[in-house]
Enzyme design. Structure first.
Site, PDB file in Angstrom:
ATOM      1  N   LYS A 268       0.873  -1.183   0.000  1.00 58.55           N
ATOM      2  CA  LYS A 268       0.000   0.000   0.000  1.00 58.55           C
ATOM      3  C   LYS A 268       0.903   1.223   0.000  1.00 58.55           C
ATOM      4  O   LYS A 268       1.872   1.294   0.761  1.00 58.55           O
ATOM      5  CB  LYS A 268      -0.912  -0.002   1.239  1.00 58.55           C
ATOM      6  N   ASP A 273      -2.775   9.993   4.125  1.00 58.16           N
ATOM      7  CA  ASP A 273      -4.178   9.602   4.198  1.00 58.16           C
ATOM      8  C   ASP A 273      -4.935  10.560   5.095  1.00 58.16           C
ATOM      9  O   ASP A 273      -4.992  10.402   6.311  1.00 58.16           O
ATOM     10  CB  ASP A 273      -4.285   8.160   4.723  1.00 58.16           C
ATOM     11  N   LYS A 280     -10.593  12.451   8.242  1.00 61.37           N
ATOM     12  CA  LYS A 280     -10.244  11.912   9.560  1.00 61.37           C
ATOM     13  C   LYS A 280     -10.284  13.031  10.606  1.00 61.37           C
ATOM     14  O   LYS A 280      -9.969  14.171  10.288  1.00 61.37           O
ATOM     15  CB  LYS A 280      -8.818  11.355   9.521  1.00 61.37           C
ATOM     16  N   ASP A 291       1.241   5.976   5.817  1.00 62.66           N
ATOM     17  CA  ASP A 291       0.319   5.106   5.095  1.00 62.66           C
ATOM     18  C   ASP A 291       0.907   4.514   3.806  1.00 62.66           C
ATOM     19  O   ASP A 291       0.237   3.807   3.077  1.00 62.66           O
ATOM     20  CB  ASP A 291      -0.988   5.862   4.816  1.00 62.66           C
ATOM     21  N   ASP A 350     -12.295   7.063   3.304  1.00 60.21           N
ATOM     22  CA  ASP A 350     -11.147   6.749   4.155  1.00 60.21           C
ATOM     23  C   ASP A 350     -10.757   5.273   4.066  1.00 60.21           C
ATOM     24  O   ASP A 350      -9.692   4.881   4.535  1.00 60.21           O
ATOM     25  CB  ASP A 350     -11.459   7.143   5.610  1.00 60.21           C
ATOM     26  N   GLU A 352      -9.532   3.808   1.634  1.00 56.25           N
ATOM     27  CA  GLU A 352      -8.943   4.034   0.311  1.00 56.25           C
ATOM     28  C   GLU A 352      -7.876   3.009  -0.052  1.00 56.25           C
ATOM     29  O   GLU A 352      -7.667   2.720  -1.223  1.00 56.25           O
ATOM     30  CB  GLU A 352      -8.346   5.450   0.248  1.00 56.25           C
ATOM     31  N   ARG A 354      -7.746  -0.217   0.264  1.00 54.09           N
ATOM     32  CA  ARG A 354      -8.280  -1.385  -0.449  1.00 54.09           C
ATOM     33  C   ARG A 354      -8.644  -1.043  -1.885  1.00 54.09           C
ATOM     34  O   ARG A 354      -8.608  -1.910  -2.759  1.00 54.09           O
ATOM     35  CB  ARG A 354      -9.455  -1.966   0.335  1.00 54.09           C
TER      36      ARG A 354
HETATM   37  N1  BES Z   1      -4.667   4.157   6.756  1.00 53.33           N
HETATM   38  C1  BES Z   1      -5.839   3.823   7.470  1.00 53.33           C
HETATM   39  C2  BES Z   1      -5.607   2.711   8.504  1.00 53.33           C
HETATM   40  C3  BES Z   1      -4.678   2.993   9.644  1.00 53.33           C
HETATM   41  C4  BES Z   1      -5.163   3.347  10.889  1.00 53.33           C
HETATM   42  C5  BES Z   1      -3.323   2.837   9.503  1.00 53.33           C
HETATM   43  C6  BES Z   1      -4.320   3.567  11.956  1.00 53.33           C
HETATM   44  C7  BES Z   1      -2.455   3.054  10.551  1.00 53.33           C
HETATM   45  C8  BES Z   1      -2.939   3.404  11.772  1.00 53.33           C
HETATM   46  C9  BES Z   1      -6.924   3.343   6.521  1.00 53.33           C
HETATM   47  O1  BES Z   1      -6.904   3.893   5.248  1.00 53.33           O
HETATM   48  C10 BES Z   1      -8.227   3.708   7.132  1.00 53.33           C
HETATM   49  O2  BES Z   1      -8.477   4.875   7.281  1.00 53.33           O
HETATM   50  N2  BES Z   1      -9.025   2.704   7.465  1.00 53.33           N
HETATM   51  C11 BES Z   1     -10.292   2.917   8.065  1.00 53.33           C
HETATM   52  C12 BES Z   1     -11.261   1.970   7.429  1.00 53.33           C
HETATM   53  C13 BES Z   1     -12.703   2.259   7.740  1.00 53.33           C
HETATM   54  C14 BES Z   1     -13.135   3.579   7.120  1.00 53.33           C
HETATM   55  C15 BES Z   1     -13.550   1.125   7.217  1.00 53.33           C
HETATM   56  C16 BES Z   1     -10.162   2.637   9.563  1.00 53.33           C
HETATM   57  O3  BES Z   1      -9.400   1.736   9.946  1.00 53.33           O
HETATM   58  O4  BES Z   1     -10.798   3.331  10.336  1.00 53.33           O
HETATM   59 ZN    ZN Z   2      -5.034   4.525   4.584  1.00 51.35          ZN
HETATM   60 ZN    ZN Z   3      -7.934   5.747   5.143  1.00 51.41          ZN
END
Ligand code: BES
Ligand code: ZN
Ligand code: ZN
Length: 499
Positions: A268, A273, A280, A291, A350, A352, A354
């Site tokens: 990734k 992000d 966020k 990220d 968010d 993103e 995937r």
């Molecule tokens: N980059 C984040 C995940 C993340 C969180 C990485 C904390 C490192 C530390 C990812 O893109 C994300 O925002 N995921 C969301 C998914 C949700 C919207 C289904 C999450 O984990 O809240």
């Molecule tokens: Zn992310």
């Molecule tokens: Zn994200």
């Protein structure tokens, strides 16, 4: 810091700090420690007793030698019980010795490889672990900091071998440890670099630079126009809101001896992000420069792949983007078309990673590898499930999964398998598209894994959610300090070497 291997009489070695090792529960002193104690007229034993030092893991004992032997100080590190001793104990001990040497401001360190019964850790593995622990403990990221005048760098960190031990084996171990650390350190530097200086283009340049002058690696880069032709709707969708254009990077390593074995490493690569329009909260955004940690691990592994020289062909692939809100950004409710023509309803911008991985995995499958491993800082849910130190591994293949877990274990990186529960697939059903990009509130790491599985077909595949361990919010251990960890690089290299 120069690391080399030496042989010789321990009390005659001039150095600022001599590092010795002791197991807990052993009767009396053995090996180099015994020799040194005898040369100092039993003072080591006496003072160790006075201090209550018993060789427990993480315990240390330090004394000056007042010119009675060539080393100026001796440091004894407890290795814990011999039955519980692993290469990771050596990595930690080596890192502790570097941390103490640094605080003492000494320039030359000599660390003895302890002989012990049974020898569950070979001299080569011991030497490799010493090099890894020392180099990773020495690491600092101070590009954006005024250099501190008071830090004195260690100049020499030598390993001392006794008797009939094989110097060549130890040297080979050091070389390998150096490479593991070098790859890990590149990944740390990339992840630590703030997003203002880490754009998708920066990752492209990194890939091109590491391939420079290496006949075994070639790099191809696909820009926005090429991505449109390829139908990479996921990557393009996420990139829409950013001023910085997206790229798909494809690196190929070919071993000297032609082979049909082929592995794809996918990372990734979201350089920042923000969450996009599903913005966020400020606190959650603070560390989101990390990220691109998955791609950093792939680049770290590729940076030393020529020297590690695995016997299989290795493909390194990532889709580099920045996830930002703007008037052009993708909106919740938009439908994207991935490279395999599957349509995805974006309910949360968010989620993103995937979306970009969907295309990247499709691209990886087209290379016809026998295995795909992806690394991604994919979900906060994985960190909730396993904490900050563990990677969540999800896989459609038990054999691949076991191999990776074994590699991680010897590399000293914590990973734990999570299930790809088929019954949760319904959570990704969409009203308007083939699937939606988020599941329910629960099991977020698993629904993310299930989402990715839709893009790998039958290819054996393992997904490593490194959201927790990619970045340390606080000091974790002697060689994993607050900041980027480079997690994944050593597991990947071990895995590739084992093929
Ligand atoms: N980059 C984040 C995940 C993340 C969180 C990485 C904390 C490192 C530390 C990812 O893109 C994300 O925002 N995921 C969301 C998914 C949700 C919207 C289904 C999450 O984990 O809240
Ligand atoms: Zn992310
Ligand atoms: Zn994200």
């Amino acid at each position: 810091m120069d690391i080399s291997v030496r042989k010789g009489e321990v009390v005659e070695q001039a150095c600022d700090l001599l590092v010795l090792h002791a197991f807990s529960g052993s009767k009396g002193l053995v090996g180099d420690l015994k020799t040194v104690d005898e040369a100092l007229g039993g003072k080591v034993m006496k003072f160790m007793k006075e201090d209550g030092f018993k060789g427990k893991s993480d315990s240390t004992f330090l004394m000056r030698t007042h010119g009675e032997i060539a080393p100026k100080r001796i440091l004894v590190l407890g290795l814990g019980k011999q039955e519980e001793f692993t290469v990771e104990s050596v990595r930690q001990a080596s890192a502790v010795s570097v941390n103490i040497a640094t605080s003492l401001k000494v320039k030359t360190v000599l660390s003895a490889i302890q002989a012990f019964d049974g020898e569950t850790v070979t001299v080569g593995d011991w030497a490799q672990a010493m090099a890894e622990g020392a180099r990773l403990a020495e690491y600092r990221f101070d590009v954006y900091k005024k250099p501190s005048k008071s830090t004195v760098a260690i100049k020499k960190f030598d390993l001392l071998l006794q008797g009939g031990r094989d110097v060549r084996l130890a040297q080979k171990g050091v070389e390998l440890g150096d490479l593991m650390a070098k790859g890990t350190i590149l990944a740390r530097d990339l992840v630590n670099t703030p997003a203002q200086d880490m754009h998708p283009q920066t990752l492209v340049d990194t890939a091109k630079n590491l391939a420079k002058g290496k006949g075994s690696i070639r790099v191809r880069v696909y820009d926005r126009e090429a991505l449109k032709r390829m139908g990479a709707g996921g990557i393009l969708g996420v990139a829409q809101g950013s001023e910085y254009p997206p790229y798909l990077v494809h690196m190929v390593y070919k071993p000297r001896k032609p082979t049909t074995k082929r592995v794809a490493l996918v990372g990734k690569a979201v350089t920042f992000d923000s969450g996009g329009l599903s913005l966020k909260p400020a606190q959650f955004m603070e560390t989101m420069k990390i990220d691109m940690g998955g791609s950093a691990a792939v680049l770290g592994a590729f940076s030393v792949i020529d020297e590690i020289a695995p016997s299989c062909e290795v493909h390194g692939i990532f889709g580099a983007v920045e996830n930002m809100p703007s008037g052009k950004a993708m909106r919740p409710g938009d439908v994207l078309v991935a490279m395999n023509k599957k349509t995805i309803e974006v309910l949360n911008t968010d989620a993103e990673g995937r979306l970009t991985l969907a295309d990247t995995l499709c691209f990886a499958v087209k290379q016809k590898p026998q295995a795909i491993i992806d690394l991604a800082t994919l979900t906060g849910a994985c960190v909730v499930a396993l904490g900050e130190e563990y990677t969540g591994l999800m896989s459609n293949n038990d054999e691949l999964s076991t191999r990776i877990l074994e590699s991680a274990n010897t590399a000293g990186e914590k990973m734990w398998r999570l299930p790809l529960e088929k019954n949760y697939k319904k959570l990704l059903k969409s009203q308007v598209a083939d699937m939606q990009n988020v599941g329910s509130r629960w099991g977020g790491a698993l629904t993310a894994g299930l989402f990715l599985e839709e893009f790998v077909g039958k290819t054996p595949w393992a997904h490593l959610d490194i959201a927790g361990p990619a970045y340390a919010e606080r000091d974790i251990d002697a060689y994993t300090k607050k900041g980027a960890t480079g997690h994944g690089v050593r597991t990947l290299l071990r895995y590739l070497k084992s093929l």
